[in-house]
Motif scaffolding. Structure first.
Motif, PDB file in Angstrom:
ATOM      1  N   ALA A  27       3.855  -2.198  -9.370  1.00 41.02           N
ATOM      2  CA  ALA A  27       4.665  -1.026  -9.503  1.00 41.02           C
ATOM      3  C   ALA A  27       3.931   0.290  -8.622  1.00 41.02           C
ATOM      4  O   ALA A  27       4.792   1.347  -8.516  1.00 41.02           O
ATOM      5  CB  ALA A  27       4.744  -0.596 -10.850  1.00 41.02           C
ATOM      6  N   ASP A  28       2.662   0.071  -8.457  1.00 45.21           N
ATOM      7  CA  ASP A  28       2.309   1.319  -7.623  1.00 45.21           C
ATOM      8  C   ASP A  28       2.163   1.114  -6.075  1.00 45.21           C
ATOM      9  O   ASP A  28       1.551   1.893  -5.444  1.00 45.21           O
ATOM     10  CB  ASP A  28       0.571   1.360  -8.101  1.00 45.21           C
ATOM     11  N   HIS A  29       2.809   0.164  -5.753  1.00 43.39           N
ATOM     12  CA  HIS A  29       3.064  -0.069  -4.437  1.00 43.39           C
ATOM     13  C   HIS A  29       3.870   1.052  -3.829  1.00 43.39           C
ATOM     14  O   HIS A  29       4.632   1.586  -4.176  1.00 43.39           O
ATOM     15  CB  HIS A  29       3.698  -1.336  -4.077  1.00 43.39           C
ATOM     16  N   PRO A  30       3.389   1.347  -2.661  1.00 39.42           N
ATOM     17  CA  PRO A  30       4.194   2.666  -1.876  1.00 39.42           C
ATOM     18  C   PRO A  30       5.580   2.618  -1.775  1.00 39.42           C
ATOM     19  O   PRO A  30       6.412   3.602  -1.578  1.00 39.42           O
ATOM     20  CB  PRO A  30       3.491   2.689  -0.508  1.00 39.42           C
ATOM     21  N   ILE A  31       6.178   1.462  -1.809  1.00 38.26           N
ATOM     22  CA  ILE A  31       7.630   1.280  -1.770  1.00 38.26           C
ATOM     23  C   ILE A  31       8.489   1.703  -2.794  1.00 38.26           C
ATOM     24  O   ILE A  31       9.560   2.197  -2.820  1.00 38.26           O
ATOM     25  CB  ILE A  31       8.055  -0.236  -1.633  1.00 38.26           C
ATOM     26  N   PHE A  32       7.628   1.870  -3.923  1.00 37.16           N
ATOM     27  CA  PHE A  32       8.334   2.319  -5.108  1.00 37.16           C
ATOM     28  C   PHE A  32       8.192   3.898  -5.143  1.00 37.16           C
ATOM     29  O   PHE A  32       8.421   4.439  -6.221  1.00 37.16           O
ATOM     30  CB  PHE A  32       7.787   1.899  -6.452  1.00 37.16           C
ATOM     31  N   LYS A  33       7.393   4.621  -4.251  1.00 37.85           N
ATOM     32  CA  LYS A  33       7.628   6.096  -4.209  1.00 37.85           C
ATOM     33  C   LYS A  33       7.311   6.641  -2.794  1.00 37.85           C
ATOM     34  O   LYS A  33       6.996   7.984  -2.827  1.00 37.85           O
ATOM     35  CB  LYS A  33       6.015   6.376  -5.014  1.00 37.85           C
ATOM     36  N   SER A  34       7.854   5.984  -2.011  1.00 41.11           N
ATOM     37  CA  SER A  34       7.804   6.677  -0.632  1.00 41.11           C
ATOM     38  C   SER A  34       8.906   7.603  -0.556  1.00 41.11           C
ATOM     39  O   SER A  34       8.508   8.693   0.153  1.00 41.11           O
ATOM     40  CB  SER A  34       8.184   5.335   0.477  1.00 41.11           C
ATOM     41  N   ARG A  35       9.943   7.664  -1.248  1.00 40.43           N
ATOM     42  CA  ARG A  35      10.730   9.164  -1.203  1.00 40.43           C
ATOM     43  C   ARG A  35      10.904   9.325  -2.630  1.00 40.43           C
ATOM     44  O   ARG A  35      11.331  10.582  -2.952  1.00 40.43           O
ATOM     45  CB  ARG A  35      12.156   8.982  -0.355  1.00 40.43           C
ATOM     46  N   TYR A  36      11.221   8.511  -3.483  1.00 41.55           N
ATOM     47  CA  TYR A  36      11.844   8.540  -4.895  1.00 41.55           C
ATOM     48  C   TYR A  36      10.925   7.816  -5.938  1.00 41.55           C
ATOM     49  O   TYR A  36      10.374   6.746  -5.458  1.00 41.55           O
ATOM     50  CB  TYR A  36      13.180   8.189  -4.955  1.00 41.55           C
ATOM     51  N   GLU A  37      10.609   8.329  -6.847  1.00 38.56           N
ATOM     52  CA  GLU A  37       9.375   7.855  -7.686  1.00 38.56           C
ATOM     53  C   GLU A  37      10.347   6.698  -8.779  1.00 38.56           C
ATOM     54  O   GLU A  37      10.968   6.921  -9.682  1.00 38.56           O
ATOM     55  CB  GLU A  37       9.072   8.880  -8.557  1.00 38.56           C
ATOM     56  N   PHE A  38       9.699   5.493  -8.743  1.00 36.50           N
ATOM     57  CA  PHE A  38       9.990   4.478  -9.538  1.00 36.50           C
ATOM     58  C   PHE A  38       8.678   3.837 -10.123  1.00 36.50           C
ATOM     59  O   PHE A  38       8.222   3.037 -10.021  1.00 36.50           O
ATOM     60  CB  PHE A  38      10.756   3.215  -8.795  1.00 36.50           C
ATOM     61  N   GLN A  68       7.973   2.596 -13.057  1.00 39.46           N
ATOM     62  CA  GLN A  68       8.103   1.180 -13.431  1.00 39.46           C
ATOM     63  C   GLN A  68       8.340   0.009 -12.587  1.00 39.46           C
ATOM     64  O   GLN A  68       8.578  -1.116 -12.963  1.00 39.46           O
ATOM     65  CB  GLN A  68       9.230   1.155 -14.643  1.00 39.46           C
ATOM     66  N   GLY A  69       8.649   0.515 -11.455  1.00 38.40           N
ATOM     67  CA  GLY A  69       9.026  -0.570 -10.487  1.00 38.40           C
ATOM     68  C   GLY A  69      10.379  -0.908 -10.108  1.00 38.40           C
ATOM     69  O   GLY A  69      11.178   0.171 -10.240  1.00 38.40           O
ATOM     70  N   LEU A  70      10.825  -1.968  -9.762  1.00 33.56           N
ATOM     71  CA  LEU A  70      12.023  -2.262  -9.192  1.00 33.56           C
ATOM     72  C   LEU A  70      12.938  -1.782 -10.524  1.00 33.56           C
ATOM     73  O   LEU A  70      12.822  -2.380 -11.871  1.00 33.56           O
ATOM     74  CB  LEU A  70      12.329  -3.625  -9.012  1.00 33.56           C
ATOM     75  N   PRO A  71      14.134  -1.029 -10.413  1.00 36.28           N
ATOM     76  CA  PRO A  71      15.087  -0.679 -11.472  1.00 36.28           C
ATOM     77  C   PRO A  71      16.072  -1.781 -11.579  1.00 36.28           C
ATOM     78  O   PRO A  71      16.464  -2.631 -10.716  1.00 36.28           O
ATOM     79  CB  PRO A  71      15.627   0.400 -10.778  1.00 36.28           C
ATOM     80  N   LYS A  72      16.654  -1.938 -12.912  1.00 36.54           N
ATOM     81  CA  LYS A  72      17.487  -2.897 -13.405  1.00 36.54           C
ATOM     82  C   LYS A  72      19.049  -2.220 -13.050  1.00 36.54           C
ATOM     83  O   LYS A  72      19.205  -1.240 -13.497  1.00 36.54           O
ATOM     84  CB  LYS A  72      17.401  -3.280 -14.692  1.00 36.54           C
ATOM     85  N   ILE A  73      19.871  -2.987 -12.363  1.00 41.15           N
ATOM     86  CA  ILE A  73      21.051  -2.324 -11.879  1.00 41.15           C
ATOM     87  C   ILE A  73      22.229  -2.983 -12.497  1.00 41.15           C
ATOM     88  O   ILE A  73      23.108  -2.506 -13.218  1.00 41.15           O
ATOM     89  CB  ILE A  73      21.483  -2.318 -10.302  1.00 41.15           C
ATOM     90  N   HIS A  74      22.135  -4.350 -12.399  1.00 40.81           N
ATOM     91  CA  HIS A  74      22.832  -5.273 -13.283  1.00 40.81           C
ATOM     92  C   HIS A  74      22.534  -6.204 -14.005  1.00 40.81           C
ATOM     93  O   HIS A  74      21.598  -6.836 -13.577  1.00 40.81           O
ATOM     94  CB  HIS A  74      24.046  -6.076 -12.187  1.00 40.81           C
TER      95      HIS A  74
END
Length: 213
Positions: free
Chosen positions: A132-143, A145-151
């Motif tokens: 969850a601390d990988h740059p892909i989860f905070k490059s523009r928007y902060e996540f 907890q990591g990948l969000p649950k959509i469906h």
């Protein structure tokens, strides 16, 4: 034939500054064309919010075609079977090792088929969960907890899985999240604006990360 990877690497370097996205068409019977409004909506969001200049209508390229080297970012989705010939797997491998990026979003049901085909592409590597601390989860928007649950599908937690080469994430597989459904037009799945925004922001992070790394 030994010059082929070098040629494509050189060709890739000529196009490295382009900001274009293509949909990856594959064989096996899965619906590679699923979520037709998803990518155009994500592209619009990115162009309006993170300063990209992506062509509004993504092109479609076949996994075994050299045209994939014209695009820094490939998107792949679907519900069912996926199949790569070994030539297609080799083409995709060369593309990824030459600087390309592939995002695979499981629309539901493609995961068991996909895992077998990724082995053809990278027999020496394994899909690993991305922290969850990988740059892909905070490059523009902060996540945080990591990948969000959509469906919701099977009650499983969302997972971002990846293939790395020399510390670069070059293949991202989003599983049990269904980001693409959140990118679609509002009336398709009747998602709330909050859910759609989370999906679009995570998608923007993925594109931002891929274009910069």
């Amino acid at each position: 034939m030994k010059l082929l990877p070098f040629f494509f690497t050189f060709f890739w370097l000529l196009n490295v500054n382009s900001q274009e996205i293509a949909i990856l068409k594959y064989n096996g019977g899965g619906d590679w064309y699923a979520n037709p409004t998803a990518l155009p909506n994500l592209i619009r969001f990115c162009n309006e919010n993170i300063d990209t200049e992506i062509e509004p209508r993504p092109q479609t390229v076949e996994v075994g075609n050299s045209e994939i080297f014209q695009f820094p970012f490939l998107h792949m989705t679907g519900h069912g079977n996926v199949f790569f010939t070994q030539d297609e797997a080799n083409n995709l491998r060369t593309y990824l090792l030459s600087g390309g990026f592939l995002h695979i979003d499981d629309n539901y049901g493609m995961e068991p088929y996909l895992r077998k085909e990724i082995i053809k592409v990278f027999p020496e590597k394994k899909l690993v969960e991305i922290a969850a601390d990988h740059p892909i989860f905070k490059s523009r928007y902060e996540f945080p907890q990591g990948l969000p649950k959509i469906h919701e599908h099977d009650g499983k937690r969302p997972q971002a899985l990846g293939i790395f080469h020399e510390n670069r994430l070059l293949l991202l597989f989003t599983y049990e999240s269904d980001l693409g459904d959140g990118w679609e037009d509002p009336e398709v799945h009747n998602d709330s604006e909050e859910v759609r925004l989370k999906a679009l922001q995570m998608g923007a992070n993925i594109i931002d990360y891929a274009f910069k790394n």
